[in-house]
Design a protein around this motif. Structure first.
Motif, mmCIF file in Angstrom:
data_model
loop_
_atom_site.group_PDB
_atom_site.id
_atom_site.type_symbol
_atom_site.label_atom_id
_atom_site.label_comp_id
_atom_site.label_asym_id
_atom_site.label_seq_id
_atom_site.Cartn_x
_atom_site.Cartn_y
_atom_site.Cartn_z
ATOM 1 N N ASP A 130 -22.264 -14.949 -66.195
ATOM 2 C CA ASP A 130 -23.565 -14.762 -66.819
ATOM 3 C C ASP A 130 -24.716 -14.498 -65.680
ATOM 4 N N ARG A 131 -24.428 -15.156 -64.447
ATOM 5 C CA ARG A 131 -25.687 -15.094 -63.480
ATOM 6 C C ARG A 131 -25.214 -13.944 -62.581
ATOM 7 N N TYR A 132 -23.963 -14.037 -62.082
ATOM 8 C CA TYR A 132 -23.554 -13.082 -61.019
ATOM 9 C C TYR A 132 -22.327 -12.206 -61.344
ATOM 10 N N PRO A 133 -22.591 -11.125 -61.565
ATOM 11 C CA PRO A 133 -21.277 -10.251 -62.162
ATOM 12 C C PRO A 133 -19.951 -10.403 -61.502
ATOM 13 N N THR A 134 -19.935 -10.575 -60.214
ATOM 14 C CA THR A 134 -18.657 -10.577 -59.608
ATOM 15 C C THR A 134 -18.488 -11.917 -58.630
ATOM 16 N N PRO A 135 -17.610 -12.275 -58.479
ATOM 17 C CA PRO A 135 -17.526 -13.695 -57.100
ATOM 18 C C PRO A 135 -18.288 -13.222 -55.965
ATOM 19 N N GLY B 245 -13.330 -12.924 -48.651
ATOM 20 C CA GLY B 245 -12.967 -11.868 -49.236
ATOM 21 C C GLY B 245 -11.662 -12.301 -50.085
ATOM 22 N N LEU B 246 -10.903 -12.956 -49.431
ATOM 23 C CA LEU B 246 -9.462 -13.578 -50.041
ATOM 24 C C LEU B 246 -9.940 -14.110 -51.433
ATOM 25 N N ILE B 247 -11.200 -15.304 -51.150
ATOM 26 C CA ILE B 247 -11.402 -16.108 -52.346
ATOM 27 C C ILE B 247 -11.894 -15.091 -53.630
ATOM 28 N N ALA B 248 -12.879 -14.202 -53.121
ATOM 29 C CA ALA B 248 -13.463 -13.459 -54.123
ATOM 30 C C ALA B 248 -12.784 -12.564 -54.886
ATOM 31 N N VAL B 249 -11.691 -11.886 -54.116
ATOM 32 C CA VAL B 249 -10.816 -11.132 -54.808
ATOM 33 C C VAL B 249 -9.530 -11.985 -55.745
ATOM 34 N N THR B 250 -9.225 -12.925 -55.572
ATOM 35 C CA THR B 250 -8.401 -13.679 -56.024
ATOM 36 C C THR B 250 -8.980 -14.276 -57.277
ATOM 37 N N VAL B 251 -10.356 -14.872 -57.011
ATOM 38 C CA VAL B 251 -11.188 -15.474 -58.484
ATOM 39 C C VAL B 251 -11.450 -14.265 -59.356
ATOM 40 N N LEU B 252 -11.611 -13.241 -58.941
ATOM 41 C CA LEU B 252 -11.948 -12.068 -59.653
ATOM 42 C C LEU B 252 -10.714 -11.624 -60.694
ATOM 43 N N LEU B 253 -9.443 -11.690 -59.806
ATOM 44 C CA LEU B 253 -8.136 -11.391 -60.542
ATOM 45 C C LEU B 253 -7.541 -12.184 -61.458
ATOM 46 N N PHE C 49 -16.388 -22.839 -55.600
ATOM 47 C CA PHE C 49 -15.524 -22.230 -54.932
ATOM 48 C C PHE C 49 -14.880 -22.831 -53.786
ATOM 49 N N ILE C 50 -15.142 -24.264 -53.210
ATOM 50 C CA ILE C 50 -14.443 -24.889 -52.527
ATOM 51 C C ILE C 50 -13.298 -25.210 -53.486
ATOM 52 N N ARG C 51 -13.302 -25.646 -54.857
ATOM 53 C CA ARG C 51 -12.082 -25.873 -55.335
ATOM 54 C C ARG C 51 -11.323 -24.940 -55.491
ATOM 55 N N GLN C 52 -11.784 -23.585 -55.734
ATOM 56 C CA GLN C 52 -10.821 -22.364 -55.697
ATOM 57 C C GLN C 52 -10.155 -22.177 -54.589
ATOM 58 N N ALA C 53 -10.934 -22.501 -53.289
ATOM 59 C CA ALA C 53 -10.183 -22.372 -52.016
ATOM 60 C C ALA C 53 -9.089 -23.181 -52.004
ATOM 61 N N ARG C 54 -9.207 -24.449 -52.560
ATOM 62 C CA ARG C 54 -8.192 -25.304 -52.359
ATOM 63 C C ARG C 54 -6.880 -25.169 -53.073
ATOM 64 N N ILE C 55 -7.277 -24.362 -54.312
ATOM 65 C CA ILE C 55 -6.103 -24.065 -55.484
ATOM 66 C C ILE C 55 -5.410 -22.995 -54.730
ATOM 67 N N LEU C 56 -6.126 -21.912 -54.140
ATOM 68 C CA LEU C 56 -5.749 -20.686 -53.416
ATOM 69 C C LEU C 56 -4.691 -21.115 -52.436
ATOM 70 N N VAL C 57 -5.213 -21.988 -51.523
ATOM 71 C CA VAL C 57 -4.251 -22.375 -50.477
ATOM 72 C C VAL C 57 -2.852 -23.037 -50.872
ATOM 73 N N GLU C 58 -3.251 -24.072 -51.774
ATOM 74 C CA GLU C 58 -1.910 -24.743 -52.279
ATOM 75 C C GLU C 58 -1.018 -23.889 -52.847
ATOM 76 N N ASN C 59 -1.451 -22.852 -53.775
ATOM 77 C CA ASN C 59 -0.331 -21.918 -54.236
ATOM 78 C C ASN C 59 0.182 -21.204 -53.234
ATOM 79 N N SER C 60 -0.652 -20.474 -52.131
ATOM 80 C CA SER C 60 0.009 -19.761 -50.946
ATOM 81 C C SER C 60 0.995 -20.477 -50.090
ATOM 82 N N ALA C 61 0.693 -21.918 -50.131
ATOM 83 C CA ALA C 61 1.585 -22.557 -49.171
ATOM 84 C C ALA C 61 2.929 -22.691 -49.785
#
Length: 98
Positions: free
Chosen positions: A60-65, A44-52, A10-22
C-alpha cells in the motif's frame, strides 16, 4: 516509526531467507560460504525473494520490496545487511557442527 517497522520486517525476512537456504545444499548459503556477500547482493536477494514469496505487507505504501528497501536510510539498510551476514555465519557454523 514506519521506517523502523519496514527495517524490522526486512530483518525478519533476511533471517528466514538465510535459515531456508542453510538447509539447502545448493542454496545461496553454500555460495556465500567462501566469501562475504556485498550489500547489493544481500538487498537484491531479499527484495526478489520477498517479491516472489507473495507475502509483502507494504504494497500500500511501496509497490515493490526494492522500493521499500531504497526508501530506508543507509544505516537501516546497513543494519539489515549486517544482520544477514551474522545470521548466515551462525547458520553455516551450525551446519558444520551437524
Amino acid at each position: 516509526m514506519a521506517g523502523k517497522r519496514i527495517r524490522n520486517y526486512f530483518i525478519r525476512q533476511a533471517r528466514i531467507l538465510v535459515e531456508n537456504s542453510a538447509r539447502d545444499s545448493e542454496g545461496f548459503a553454500a555460495y556465500f560460504s567462501e566469501r562475504e556477500p556485498r550489500d547489493e547482493e544481500i538487498l537484491g536477494l531479499i527484495a526478489v525473494t520477498v517479491l516472489l514469496s507473495g507475502q509483502y505487507y507494504f504494497a500500500d505504501r511501496y509497490p515493490t520490496p526494492a522500493e521499500a528497501l531504497a526508501a530506508l536510510s543507509a544505516s537501516d539498510r546497513s543494519e539489515i545487511c549486517q544482520e544477514f551476514r551474522l545470521h548466515l555465519q551462525a547458520c553455516l557454523r551450525q551446519r558444520l557442527l551437524v
